[in-house]
Design a protein around this motif. Structure first.
Motif, PDB file in Angstrom:
ATOM      1  N   LEU A   5       0.850  -1.180   0.000  1.00 25.74           N
ATOM      2  CA  LEU A   5       0.000   0.000   0.000  1.00 25.74           C
ATOM      3  C   LEU A   5       0.893   1.240   0.000  1.00 25.74           C
ATOM      4  O   LEU A   5       1.769   1.379   0.856  1.00 25.74           O
ATOM      5  CB  LEU A   5      -0.897   0.019   1.233  1.00 25.74           C
ATOM      6  N   VAL A   6       0.667   2.136  -0.957  1.00 23.82           N
ATOM      7  CA  VAL A   6       1.420   3.382  -1.043  1.00 23.82           C
ATOM      8  C   VAL A   6       0.439   4.527  -0.819  1.00 23.82           C
ATOM      9  O   VAL A   6      -0.515   4.699  -1.574  1.00 23.82           O
ATOM     10  CB  VAL A   6       2.114   3.537  -2.410  1.00 23.82           C
ATOM     11  N   SER A   7       0.683   5.303   0.234  1.00 22.79           N
ATOM     12  CA  SER A   7      -0.269   6.362   0.579  1.00 22.79           C
ATOM     13  C   SER A   7       0.452   7.506   1.273  1.00 22.79           C
ATOM     14  O   SER A   7       1.362   7.288   2.072  1.00 22.79           O
ATOM     15  CB  SER A   7      -1.363   5.820   1.501  1.00 22.79           C
ATOM     16  N   GLU A   8       0.009   8.736   0.968  1.00 23.35           N
ATOM     17  CA  GLU A   8       0.555   9.911   1.644  1.00 23.35           C
ATOM     18  C   GLU A   8      -0.041  10.084   3.041  1.00 23.35           C
ATOM     19  O   GLU A   8       0.408  10.924   3.817  1.00 23.35           O
ATOM     20  CB  GLU A   8       0.262  11.185   0.824  1.00 23.35           C
ATOM     21  N   THR A   9      -1.075   9.301   3.362  1.00 23.51           N
ATOM     22  CA  THR A   9      -1.768   9.465   4.637  1.00 23.51           C
ATOM     23  C   THR A   9      -2.128   8.110   5.217  1.00 23.51           C
ATOM     24  O   THR A   9      -2.379   7.148   4.484  1.00 23.51           O
ATOM     25  CB  THR A   9      -3.030  10.330   4.457  1.00 23.51           C
ATOM     26  N   TRP A  10      -2.152   8.046   6.543  1.00 26.55           N
ATOM     27  CA  TRP A  10      -2.431   6.789   7.248  1.00 26.55           C
ATOM     28  C   TRP A  10      -2.930   7.146   8.637  1.00 26.55           C
ATOM     29  O   TRP A  10      -2.677   8.250   9.147  1.00 26.55           O
ATOM     30  CB  TRP A  10      -1.147   5.941   7.330  1.00 26.55           C
TER      31      TRP A  10
END
Length: 385
Positions: A5-10
C-alpha cells in the motif's frame, strides 16, 4: 498475496483516504494478506501497527493546506524496498510525488499496479483560486491512472464521469460502514444536556474538515436560517481546520468540538437528530454513511455518497448539486418536523448498514487478483514474441 500500500496518509490521520485504508487493511489481514506500507514519515515517528514491513520517506506540507502531507519522490529507497519485500501487487492510494515514484518503480520491476481516486484535486484548484490549473491537473491525473491496471472509485456516477473524461478501466469499489460502531444505541442524554438540549429539542450536526473546499458558507447560511425558524434548535459542528475561528465568529450559538476520537464521534452522531452536508467536492463522503447508520435525517446534495445511498424523502433528503436555495429550504423544513427526521433516520440506518466492509474487501481482492493475472499474461505473451 503480498500487497504493498502506497499512501501519503495513514491512521491516525483523519480523512477519507486513511479511513478507507484502515478498514481495508483490517479486512485483508483477516484474509491472511501480507501488508507492506510506504508512506511519509509521521510526526510521532512511529511504525504502523498490523503491517508486515514499512518504508517511511521524507515528507512535506503544502503551504496553503498544512494538514496534507506529501512524500518526496523516493525511487532508490522504493527499489530497494521492493527488491527486499517483492510485493505481488501495489495499490497506490494517492497521486502525490510518492505515488508517481512508486508507479515508476513498479513499471521498472514489472509489478502490477492498481490505483485509487480518493480526492478531487482538480476540483480543489477552483476552491483555492487556482481554477486555471484544473485542466492541467486533470490531464496529469488521467496520465497517472491510465498507466495502472485499474482505477478504483467509490461510486458508479464517478466511474461514468471519469470514463467520459478519458480515464481507462475505471472500476467501482464502494465503501462500507461499521453499523455496530455507528448506531443510534449510543445516544446519550447526558451529552445532549451538555449542549443545552432537552430530550425533545432538535439537534443538528455537521462533521468534517473545516476548510474552504467543504462549501461551509452554505453551512453557515443554513444554520442561521434554521435557528430563526426553530429558535430552540441546537447546532453542533465536529471537526477542525483553517476556517474554524471564522466559523465560530459567524455562528456564536453553535457548539464547536474540534477533532474528537472515533468512539466520541459515534456518540455525537447518535445524540443528534439531523445531519447537514453541504460539500460538493467529495469523491464519497464517509460522514454521510456514518450519519445515516447513526439514524440521522440527512440533508445533502445529490452527489457522491448521498447520491449513491439516499432516495430522497425516503432515506434522507437530497437536492440538485449547486442548488443552495433548495438545500436551505429542505433543512429548514426538516428541522420543523420531528416525525419526518425520525422516519428518515430509521430508513437511513437500514440503507447504510447494508453496505459492509467485508464485501468491499472481497471486491478489492478480486481487482488485485485480476491485475496479477493481467500482468502474468502480458509477461507470458512478451516471452513468446
Amino acid at each position: 498475496m503480498r500487497l504493498c500500500l502506497v499512501s501519503e496518509t495513514w491512521s491516525p490521520d483523519i480523512n477519507g483516504v486513511a479511513h478507507t485504508l484502515g478498514h481495508l487493511s483490517r479486512e485483508l489481514r483477516h484474509r491472511q494478506v501480507e501488508l507492506l506500507l510506504v508512506r511519509p514519515r509521521p510526526e510521532n515517528d512511529t511504525k504502523a501497527p498490523g503491517v508486515d514491513a514499512e518504508l517511511q520517506v521524507r515528507g512535506f506540507h503544502l503551504p496553503r493546506y498544512s494538514a496534507v502531507q506529501f512524500g518526496y519522490p523516493s525511487t532508490s529507497a522504493l527499489i530497494t524496498f521492493c527488491h527486499e519485500q517483492r510485493p505481488d501487487v501495489i495499490y497506490i492510494a494517492t497521486e502525490g510525488p510518492l505515488g508517481w515514484s512508486a508507479l515508476k518503480v513498479a513499471k521498472q520491476l514489472s509489478i502490477p499496479v492498481v490505483s485509487g481516486f480518493h480526492t478531487n484535486f482538480d476540483h480543489y484548484m477552483g476552491d483555492y483560486g487556482l481554477g486555471w490549473l484544473k485542466g492541467p491537473v486533470r490531464r496529469a491525473l488521467r496520465h497517472f491512472h491510465n498507466r495502472t491496471h485499474a482505477t478504483l472509485v467509490p461510486t458508479l456516477a464517478q466511474s461514468e464521469a471519469m470514463a467520459k473524461q478519458g480515464f481507462d478501466n475505471v472500476q467501482v469499489m464502494g465503501r462500507g460502514i461499521d453499523g455496530d460502531h455507528f448506531t443510534p444505541a449510543k445516544r446519550e442524554q447526558a451529552l445532549r444536556k451538555s449542549w443545552g438540549a432537552s430530550e425533545h429539542q432538535p439537534v443538528v450536526l455537521h462533521v468534517g474538515r473545516l476548510a474552504k473546499e467543504k462549501n461551509l458558507d452554505l453551512l453557515v447560511d443554513t444554520l442561521l436560517v434554521m435557528h430563526l425558524a426553530r429558535p430552540d434548535m441546537v447546532s453542533v459542528v465536529v471537526g477542525d481546520g483553517p476556517l474554524r475561528a471564522s466559523l465560530q465568529r459567524r455562528l456564536p450559538n453553535t457548539h464547536f468540538t474540534g477533532f474528537i476520537d472515533n468512539d466520541t464521534l459515534a456518540r455525537h452522531y447518535a445524540s443528534a437528530d439531523m445531519f447537514l452536508f453541504p460539500s460538493c467536492s467529495e469523491t464519497y463522503g464517509n460522514v454521510v454513511a456514518e450519519a445515516m447508520a447513526s439514524g440521522l435525517g440527512v440533508v445533502a446534495f445529490k452527489h457522491a455518497a448521498a447520491a449513491e445511498l439516499i432516495e430522497s424523502n425516503r432515506h434522507g433528503i437530497t437536492v440538485p448539486l449547486g442548488d443552495d436555495a433548495a438545500f436551505i429550504v429542505s433543512a429548514v423544513t426538516l428541522c420543523q418536523s420531528p416525525a419526518q427526521y425520525g422516519q428518515l433516520g430509521r430508513s437511513a440506518r437500514l440503507r447504510a448498514t447494508s453496505r459492509r466492509w467485508e464485501k468491499v474487501a472481497d471486491g478489492f481482492l478480486d481487482v488485485l487478483n485480476a491485475a496479477q493475472e493481467s500482468q502474468h499474461e502480458s509477461v507470458t505473451n512478451a516471452c513468446r514474441l
